[in-house]
Design a protein around this motif. Structure first.
Motif, short mmCIF file in Angstrom:
data_model
loop_
_atom_site.label_atom_id
_atom_site.label_comp_id
_atom_site.label_asym_id
_atom_site.label_seq_id
_atom_site.Cartn_x
_atom_site.Cartn_y
_atom_site.Cartn_z
N ASP A 6 -2.17 -1.24 2.62
CA ASP A 6 -0.45 -0.93 1.73
C ASP A 6 -0.63 0.06 0.65
O ASP A 6 0.19 0.66 0.15
CB ASP A 6 -0.15 -2.05 1.91
CG ASP A 6 0.62 -2.77 2.68
OD1 ASP A 6 0.99 -2.01 4.19
OD2 ASP A 6 0.64 -4.17 2.41
N VAL A 7 -2.09 -0.29 0.42
CA VAL A 7 -2.43 0.45 -1.27
C VAL A 7 -2.80 2.02 -1.41
O VAL A 7 -2.98 2.19 -0.59
CB VAL A 7 -3.47 -0.62 -1.87
CG1 VAL A 7 -3.75 0.47 -2.81
CG2 VAL A 7 -3.41 -1.94 -2.15
N GLU B 188 -11.59 -4.63 -2.60
CA GLU B 188 -10.74 -5.34 -1.35
C GLU B 188 -9.03 -5.05 -1.24
O GLU B 188 -8.49 -4.73 -0.01
CB GLU B 188 -10.03 -7.02 -1.92
CG GLU B 188 -11.28 -8.47 -0.92
CD GLU B 188 -10.89 -9.46 -1.84
OE1 GLU B 188 -9.62 -9.81 -1.69
OE2 GLU B 188 -12.43 -9.75 -1.51
N LEU B 189 -8.62 -4.47 -2.38
CA LEU B 189 -7.56 -3.86 -2.74
C LEU B 189 -7.66 -2.20 -1.77
O LEU B 189 -6.63 -2.19 -1.51
CB LEU B 189 -7.30 -3.85 -4.49
CG LEU B 189 -5.97 -5.86 -4.60
CD1 LEU B 189 -6.62 -5.01 -5.67
CD2 LEU B 189 -5.23 -5.34 -3.81
N ASP C 35 0.82 -9.04 -4.02
CA ASP C 35 0.07 -9.35 -2.66
C ASP C 35 1.17 -8.20 -1.73
O ASP C 35 0.27 -8.13 -0.93
CB ASP C 35 1.75 -10.78 -2.25
CG ASP C 35 0.46 -11.99 -2.28
OD1 ASP C 35 -1.32 -12.10 -3.09
OD2 ASP C 35 1.48 -12.81 -2.86
N ASP C 36 1.87 -7.57 -2.32
CA ASP C 36 2.88 -6.32 -1.27
C ASP C 36 2.71 -5.32 -2.12
O ASP C 36 3.34 -4.40 -2.06
CB ASP C 36 3.83 -6.71 -0.45
CG ASP C 36 4.72 -7.40 -2.25
OD1 ASP C 36 4.32 -7.51 -3.90
OD2 ASP C 36 6.43 -6.60 -2.45
N GLU D 152 1.87 -1.43 -3.67
CA GLU D 152 1.71 -0.35 -3.01
C GLU D 152 0.71 0.86 -4.15
O GLU D 152 0.14 1.35 -4.14
CB GLU D 152 2.31 0.67 -2.59
CG GLU D 152 2.96 -0.04 -0.61
CD GLU D 152 4.34 0.57 -0.98
OE1 GLU D 152 4.50 1.19 -1.33
OE2 GLU D 152 4.95 0.32 0.23
N GLU E 84 -9.18 -1.55 0.08
CA GLU E 84 -9.33 -1.55 2.17
C GLU E 84 -7.54 -1.80 2.52
O GLU E 84 -7.45 -1.85 3.98
CB GLU E 84 -10.00 -2.54 2.17
CG GLU E 84 -11.62 -2.11 2.31
CD GLU E 84 -12.39 -1.38 3.00
OE1 GLU E 84 -11.39 -0.57 3.90
OE2 GLU E 84 -13.29 -1.10 2.59
N LYS E 85 -7.39 -2.85 1.64
CA LYS E 85 -5.82 -2.39 2.27
C LYS E 85 -4.55 -1.35 2.60
O LYS E 85 -4.40 -0.77 1.93
CB LYS E 85 -4.71 -2.97 0.86
CG LYS E 85 -5.44 -5.07 1.33
CD LYS E 85 -4.56 -5.38 0.00
CE LYS E 85 -3.45 -5.79 0.58
NZ LYS E 85 -2.75 -7.21 -1.14
#
Lengths: 476, 355
Positions: B299-300, B293-294, B245-246, B248, B296-297
């Motif tokens: 945070d990652v 998807e990840l 979820d959070d 990085e 695109e985040k």
């Protein structure tokens, strides 16, 4: 009578609907090719026995790759040479089907040589029609294992030479040395007399299968005018004059009368029977235990157990983990695997945990059991500070060097010897672990032994060893 | 139902029997032999059949025959054996035959060794036999999943008429863990496969076949297969999402490496590093969308893939991430299993250099 001879057998399609070209009534075989006659003999036998619905014909790789265009039976097309293996699968899945493997000489005797040999040797209840034309027909006339000495093919342009390519393989003679086959015969289709004999041989072979007698094979010398660059008449003559000399006609084995039929039992087992067979019909016992009663450093222990092969280190680990599971914990056990195996030591990693176990690998044990000196030498440094080392002083001649750990010296092998078997040294150590750490209870460990130990008569001795180990540690 | 403390390889056998596996054909090889031994022990007890084939090549072809005859069938081996089975797997794919294949990977290439490795990814997930085909590939990481995913393999193989591989490693095969076994599947209620050749009047006109001489016809057949693979990609993706979820830093691996990675995630989380794991349970279909998807985040920051290979699955991660974020790889080979601390060090090093 005349009507019977001229009619097409019912197990042969009248119109070849699977054939992709416009001509749906003529086969794809060349003029003078033997496949046509052999197909007819086979189709007639299937019809006369009334087995078309039960029959599955295997189309191999070779000119008969499209045999499925023609036979109104079940059809399976297969990889080059593998027909006997596929036939085995088909037959074992449905033993009442009639499985006929139709193969050429390159397919059967070269690339599939081992497959035919082993299926024959197993006495697989199938029938093989082996079409021997001394050449690879479909790929354009290359040498086959059955090519005659001196015969010119596209890959033996100067003639087959024994010094380079060896000799023609005689399959019937070769297979007749095995105990498995029940019927082996070689025929030809050069004139009415040989055709009639071949016709009978095919029927005998199929009948053997219908009677559950086992493996049958009919080899048929067959002309290939296109591959041999001959007219159909010349080709027939060549079979008669050249091939028969190397591949004599006749019956090579016939035990159809003596052989006992193979018995098949087909029954659905109930869910209860399945669970019982897999040992899943009873719940594992449960023992209450609280990790809170264990000293914090040994809670959720990561254990490494190491020693010589034969000291029972794997079994000790297994018992601890099983007991841990019966106490309701997450557990894992892995045997020594990879580089650690070197040097003749066996070891295993065990974890017992109140929470899910991520990595089952124990790099830094909180409890190390060293059953011999190499184990202590190898793993002492890995133990976490404050951890425990239990070492077998019967074989480990030094104490641990570390001062930031706790250790228990125990002459496990000597104690076991006194009890009557060196083999229970591992259980003496289990007793020591129970007494010192309380990570598993004696009750759970004894219950685990019932699952883990194969020979139940040794369980009392194992229990005695656990008790001795506990007593030794209590008196330290 | 009953919980047993059991080896991964044995959990495969019991799971297969519970799933209604009727026949087993196989050839011995370390570290997969317990599967053949277990099948030889248990199948006859419940009226099913075991046969040791003369070779890996023959064993998979026996499966081709039994699957063509409508039965649930399986085989198991390790890398060198799978290389040999590729011929038969291509034929099974071409003839649309449901066969379950277990690959308990060992070290390679060549004879290599019997220690756990993951060097078979390419030969299983990318094909290995000839032609335009895919197989469904499931990747268990525990004894429980060895049972569960073997059972699932039989369902998916039948549902899509395709060979299905359970790709695992020597470690997961040899490891013992508790397994909760489900109830046996009711075989008698299974629908008769109307395409198979049972050797009866009803199915006489069926044909098991992979030959299409006419190029247009073969192309149409290939398109039919590709359409099937597209459906599988649409419906059958499975993965484990662990603390993403959070996150990085996204770490990924399969089989035993995913267990070590989970330990590393737990350790780093204790130190306040925001790291999570995406573990593919299906290697084909690959969880492409989830990786994308990840990526695109915001945070990652980066991806970290670890395998016991020269870097094979990492290429699928790269294809999914499409250069949107850096994808780093750390591999061990020859049977060396990375440790929790080793992976922790590598991730922290990257964290520093990636800022």
């Amino acid at each position: 009578m005349a009507k019977d001879i001229l009619s097409t057998p019912k197990s042969f399609y009248k119109e070849f609907f699977r054939k992709p070209d416009a001509d749906k009534t003529n086969t794809h075989y060349c003029p003078g090719c033997g496949h046509g006659v052999i197909h007819k003999l086979l189709a007639e036998a299937i019809e006369d026995f009334g087995i078309a619905d039960r029959t599955i014909i295997i189309s191999p790789v070779g000119c008969s790759v499209f045999a499925y265009y023609y036979f109104d039976t079940g059809n399976v097309q297969v990889a080059h040479g593998r027909a006997p293996a596929v036939a085995t699968g088909l037959k074992r899945a449905n033993p009442n089907s009639i499985v006929i493997s139709y193969q050429g000489d390159g397919d059967l005797a070269a690339i599939g040589g081992n497959n035919i040999l082993q299926a024959a040797n197993r006495g697989e209840n199938i029938t093989v029609i082996f079409v021997n034309n001394a050449i690879y027909g479909m790929t354009g006339g290359q040498m086959a294992p059955t090519t005659l000495i001196g015969q010119k093919t596209t890959t033996t342009p100067y003639g087959r030479a024994a010094a380079n390519e060896g000799y023609p393989i005689r399959i019937c003679e070769l297979l007749s040395a095995l105990s498995g086959p029940v019927y082996l015969a070689r025929g030809a289709i050069t004139d009415p007399a040989t055709i009639m004999k071949t016709r009978l041989a095919i029927r005998k072979a199929i009948k053997a299968q219908m009677d559950y007698k086992g493996f049958s094979l009919v080899e048929i010398l067959s002309p290939c005018p296109s591959g041999w660059r001959m007219t159909p008449v010349e080709a027939k003559k060549w079979v008669k004059e050249q091939m028969v000399k190397i591949f004599p006609l006749g019956t090579f084995k016939d035990e159809t009368k003596e052989r006992e039929p193979i018995a098949y039992e087909k029954r659905e087992y109930t869910k209860e029977e399945i669970k019982q067979a897999l040992g899943l019909d009873k719940e594992a016992p449960h023992f209450s235990h609280s990790m809170d009663d264990v000293k914090p450093i040994w809670r959720n222990p990561k254990i490494k157990i190491s020693g010589f092969g034969g000291q029972g280190v794997l079994l000790l680990g297994n018992t601890l983990a099983e007991a841990g599971m019966e106490q309701g914990y997450h557990v894992s056990w892995i045997p020594s695997y990879g580089p650690e195996m070197r040097g003749g030591t066996a070891n295993c990693h065990v974890q017992i945990s109140t929470s899910e176990i991520a990595s089952p690998v124990v790099d830094h044990p909180s409890i190390l059991v060293a059953m011999n000196l190499p184990s202590l030498d190898r793993f002492e440094d890995d133990v976490v500070p404050g951890g425990l080392i239990i070492y077998n002083t019967s074989l480990v001649t030094r104490a641990p060097k570390r001062t930031d750990i706790e250790s228990i010296p125990i002459p496990a092998t000597d104690i076991a010897d006194k009890l009557g078997s060196l083999k229970v040294a591992n259980m003496v150590v289990l007793g020591a672990i129970i007494e010192k750490t309380g990570i598993v209870t004696e009750e759970a460990a004894i219950s685990a032994l019932n699952t883990v130990v194969k020979h139940k008569k040794f369980i009392p001795l194992n229990i005695e060893a656990i008790k001795s180990g506990r007593e030794y540690v209590r008196n330290l | 139902m009953a919980k047993q403390f059991i080896k991964g390889n044995e959990a495969v056998v019991k799971g297969a029997i519970l799933a209604g596996c009727e026949l087993y054909f196989g050839y011995p090889i370390t570290p997969a032999s317990e599967i053949a031994e277990g099948a030889a022990k248990y199948l006859p007890l419940v009226g099913r059949k075991f046969l040791q084939g003369e070779s890996e090549v023959a064993s998979i072809q026996m499966c081709y025959g039994a699957a063509g005859a409508g039965a649930r069938v399986m085989t198991a081996s390790s890398g060198p054996g799978l290389s040999l089975k590729q011929e038969g797997i291509s034929y099974c794919a071409g003839s649309e035959l449901p066969v379950v294949i277990i690959d308990v990977m060992r070290g390679g290439p060549g004879l290599g060794n019997i220690a756990p490795e993951q060097g078979d990814y390419n030969q299983i997930v990318k094909g290995g036999g000839h032609g335009n085909y895919k197989v469904i590939v499931l990747a268990p990481n525990s004894a429980q999943e060895m049972c569960d995913l073997t059972m699932l393999a039989f369902e998916l193989a039948d549902k899509y008429r395709t060979p299905t591989v359970v790709l695992t490693d020597g470690f997961i095969g040899q490891m013992m863990e508790p397994v909760d076994f489900p109830e046996p599947k009711d075989i008698s209620r299974r629908k008769k496969k109307d395409w198979a050749v049972f050797g009866d009047a009803e199915t006489k006109r069926n044909l098991i076949n992979s030959i299409y001489l006419d190029p247009a016809e073969l192309e149409a057949w290939n398109k039919h297969l590709q359409e099937k693979y597209r459906k599988i990609e649409e419906n059958e993706v499975r993965f484990e999402d662990y603390k993403l979820d959070d996150a990085e830093i996204v770490v990924s691996g399969y089989g035993i490496v995913s267990r070590v990675l989970k330990g590393t995630v737990n350790l780093l989380r204790e130190k306040g590093v925001k790291v999570g794991m995406l573990r593919p349970k299906t290697l084909f279909p690959f969880p492409k969308k989830k990786f994308a998807e990840l990526a695109e985040k915001p945070d990652v920051k980066f991806f970290f893939v670890s395998e016991m290979s020269n870097g094979q699955m990492v290429n699928d991660v790269r294809l999914s991430v499409e250069f949107k974020k850096p994808v780093h790889f750390y591999g061990r080979m020859g049977g060396v299993v990375p440790t929790v601390n080793e992976l922790e060090r590598e991730i922290l090093k990257l964290k520093e250099s990636e800022g």
